[in-house]
Motif scaffolding. Structure first.
Motif, short mmCIF file in Angstrom:
data_model
loop_
_atom_site.label_atom_id
_atom_site.label_comp_id
_atom_site.label_asym_id
_atom_site.label_seq_id
_atom_site.Cartn_x
_atom_site.Cartn_y
_atom_site.Cartn_z
N GLU A 1 -2.24 1.77 -7.12
CA GLU A 1 -2.50 1.83 -5.68
C GLU A 1 -4.00 1.91 -5.41
O GLU A 1 -4.50 1.28 -4.45
CB GLU A 1 -1.76 3.03 -5.07
N SER B 1 -2.06 7.54 0.22
CA SER B 1 -1.51 6.27 0.70
C SER B 1 -0.02 6.16 0.31
O SER B 1 0.81 5.70 1.10
CB SER B 1 -2.32 5.12 0.09
N PRO C 1 1.91 9.94 2.46
CA PRO C 1 1.05 10.36 3.59
C PRO C 1 1.22 11.82 3.98
O PRO C 1 0.30 12.41 4.57
CB PRO C 1 1.50 9.42 4.73
N ARG D 1 -9.40 -4.18 -0.98
CA ARG D 1 -9.46 -4.48 0.45
C ARG D 1 -10.89 -4.26 0.96
O ARG D 1 -11.66 -3.51 0.37
CB ARG D 1 -8.50 -3.56 1.22
N PRO E 1 -11.73 2.70 -0.16
CA PRO E 1 -12.08 4.12 -0.02
C PRO E 1 -13.44 4.43 -0.67
O PRO E 1 -13.79 3.81 -1.67
CB PRO E 1 -10.95 4.85 -0.76
N LEU F 1 -6.11 -0.60 -3.09
CA LEU F 1 -6.94 -0.18 -1.96
C LEU F 1 -8.38 -0.66 -2.13
O LEU F 1 -9.04 -1.04 -1.16
CB LEU F 1 -6.93 1.36 -1.82
N ALA G 1 -7.16 9.18 -2.32
CA ALA G 1 -6.83 8.18 -1.28
C ALA G 1 -5.55 7.43 -1.67
O ALA G 1 -4.70 7.14 -0.81
CB ALA G 1 -7.98 7.20 -1.11
N ALA G 2 -5.42 7.13 -2.96
CA ALA G 2 -4.23 6.40 -3.42
C ALA G 2 -2.98 7.28 -3.34
O ALA G 2 -1.91 6.83 -2.92
CB ALA G 2 -4.45 5.91 -4.84
N ARG H 1 -1.62 14.53 3.46
CA ARG H 1 -2.70 14.79 4.41
C ARG H 1 -2.44 16.13 5.12
O ARG H 1 -3.33 16.94 5.30
CB ARG H 1 -2.75 13.64 5.43
#
Ligand SMILES: C[C@@](CO)(OP(=O)(O)O)[C@H](O)COP(=O)(O)OP(=O)(O)OC[C@H]1O[C@@H](n2ccc(N)nc2=O)[C@H](O)[C@@H]1O
Ligand SMILES: Nc1ncnc2c1ncn2[C@@H]1O[C@H](COP(=O)(O)OP(=O)(O)O)[C@@H](O)[C@H]1O
Length: 346
Positions: free
Chosen positions: A211, A257, A260, A218, A222, A215, A253-254, A263
């Motif tokens: 992951e 992702s 979620p 892209r 991150p 990410l 971040a992965a 968070r």
């Protein structure tokens, strides 16, 4: 005492080892205070620069010599402290068994042992519980077999079994490079106090690395964690407040992702009074650095009430790596061939 098997079975006719008392090893979980992940390598791994810390959240590994008709080779698992152990294999894919097989190959003998795991480290939680069990099985089996192995040899076999296994032997606080298996002890003054938020599910390490690669491909990739040097300075100073500002993990971040809800967990720990929180390794366990033991107990109590995770634990580090323990199930025999030495948790 040496015994020869009779009848059938995998050890028929083979000379079995001396049947000494079982050996029990206690081995710690790890967290990553800093985890910088490089780009994927041709072998599928990623180069890391990481700072590991061993916490007083431990599994116990007991290794017993096989006794035909009484003690069969293999692995058994019990869990404590609310750990969910359904995902832990009891076949030859268990990391502890793979460690025994690696040691047996090295020693040119049969893996004629039974491995009993008592797991308190969350499974698939980013705290390297499987690696801890592998390290525990290596040390316990080497002790049971009274192998004359040096520290370097045992660390080499550990690194073959998995990226985090060498650290579980080493313990303390250490800088890991390569896949995380090349270790240098790090000076860490004082004890750091942590709250560990254990999720009610696991995350697969390869999926989290994949992951992160996705990410990073892209345009809005991150941000990467900073240099490791300030983290090492904060550890040397022993200042929890300085360290709190520097906790960082490229895999966070992965992990967020893929999950979620993390968070919310991370926010809840800080709202409860922690200095800072970070996902440990590939997650989903989140760890929160606190300003002392009492603060950690308060944060843990408040976090437990919010209902963002399965269980909450108070822990501290650094603690030593894998150690033979005395007492029931342990061994009080002569000095063991492997001694990680006092530098192991400088
Ligand atoms: C991410 C870390 C950080 O300490 O911890 P965990 O979250 O697993 O506890 C480790 O690097 C995990 O080490 P470990 O769980 O032993 O991984 P391994 O069995 O060696 O590798 C499992 C898979 O993870 C990926 N992997 C692992 C380590 C690494 N440096 N690069 C990778 O890409 C690869 O896809 C590999 O096939
Ligand atoms: N002794 C073991 N304890 C836990 N998991 C193990 C063990 N041996 C193999 N595994 C497998 O490894 C996976 C990762 O487990 P673990 O080491 O606990 O997590 P992580 O890699 O996130 O730190 C588990 O889902 C399980 O299938």
């Amino acid at each position: 005492m040496r015994a020869r098997t009779s009848g059938g079975g995998p050890y028929a006719g083979r000379v079995l080892s001396a049947v000494g008392p079982p050996v029990t090893v206690r081995v710690p979980a790890k967290i990553n205070l800093h985890l910088a992940v490089g780009d994927p390598r041709p072998d599928g791994y990623h180069d890391l620069v990481t700072v590991f810390q061993a916490l007083n959240l431990t599994d116990e590994v007991t290794v017993t010599t096989v006794v035909p008709g009484a003690i069969a080779p293999g692995v058994s698992v019990t869990t404590v402290d609310g750990v969910a152990g359904d995902d832990v294999p009891t076949d030859t894919s268990n990391l502890a068994w793979r460690a025994v097989e690696a040691l047996a190959r090295h020693a040119d003998r049969d893996p004629d042992v039974r491995v009993a795991l008592r797991k308190a480290i969350p499974v698939a939680g980013g705290m390297a519980g499987g690696s801890a069990d592998a390290a525990g099985a290596l040390l316990a089996t080497a002790s049971l077999w009274r192998l004359d192995l040096g520290r370097e040899a045992l660390m080499g076999i550990a690194a073959e079994v998995g990226s985090d296994v060498a650290f579980a032997l080493h313990g303390g606080t250490a800088l890991g490079t390569g896949r995380g298996e090349r270790l240098v002890p790090v000076l860490s003054r004082h004890t750091f106090h942590w709250v560990v938020a254990v999720a009610d599910h696991g995350l697969s390490t390869p999926s989290v690395f994949a992951e992160l690669d996705r990410l990073r491909a892209r345009p809005e990739a991150p941000r990467r964690v900073g240099d490791v040097e300030p983290v090492l300075e904060a550890l040397a100073s022993g200042e929890a407040r300085s360290l709190a500002l520097l906790l960082g993990n490229d895999l966070q971040a992965a992990a967020v992702s893929l999950d979620p809800g993390l968070r919310r967990t991370l926010r809840a720990g800080v709202d409860a009074g922690a200095l800072a929180g970070v996902v440990s390794g590939s997650g989903p366990t989140c760890v929160f650095l606190c300003d002392g033991h009492d603060a950690a107990v308060r944060v843990a109590a408040e976090l437990a009430g919010v209902g963002v995770c399965r269980t909450v634990r108070v822990a501290h580090g650094p603690v030593p790596g894998a150690r033979v323990v005395d007492g029931e199930g342990g061994s009080t025999g002569p000095p063991r061939p492997y001694d990680p030495g006092p530098g192991a948790y400088a």
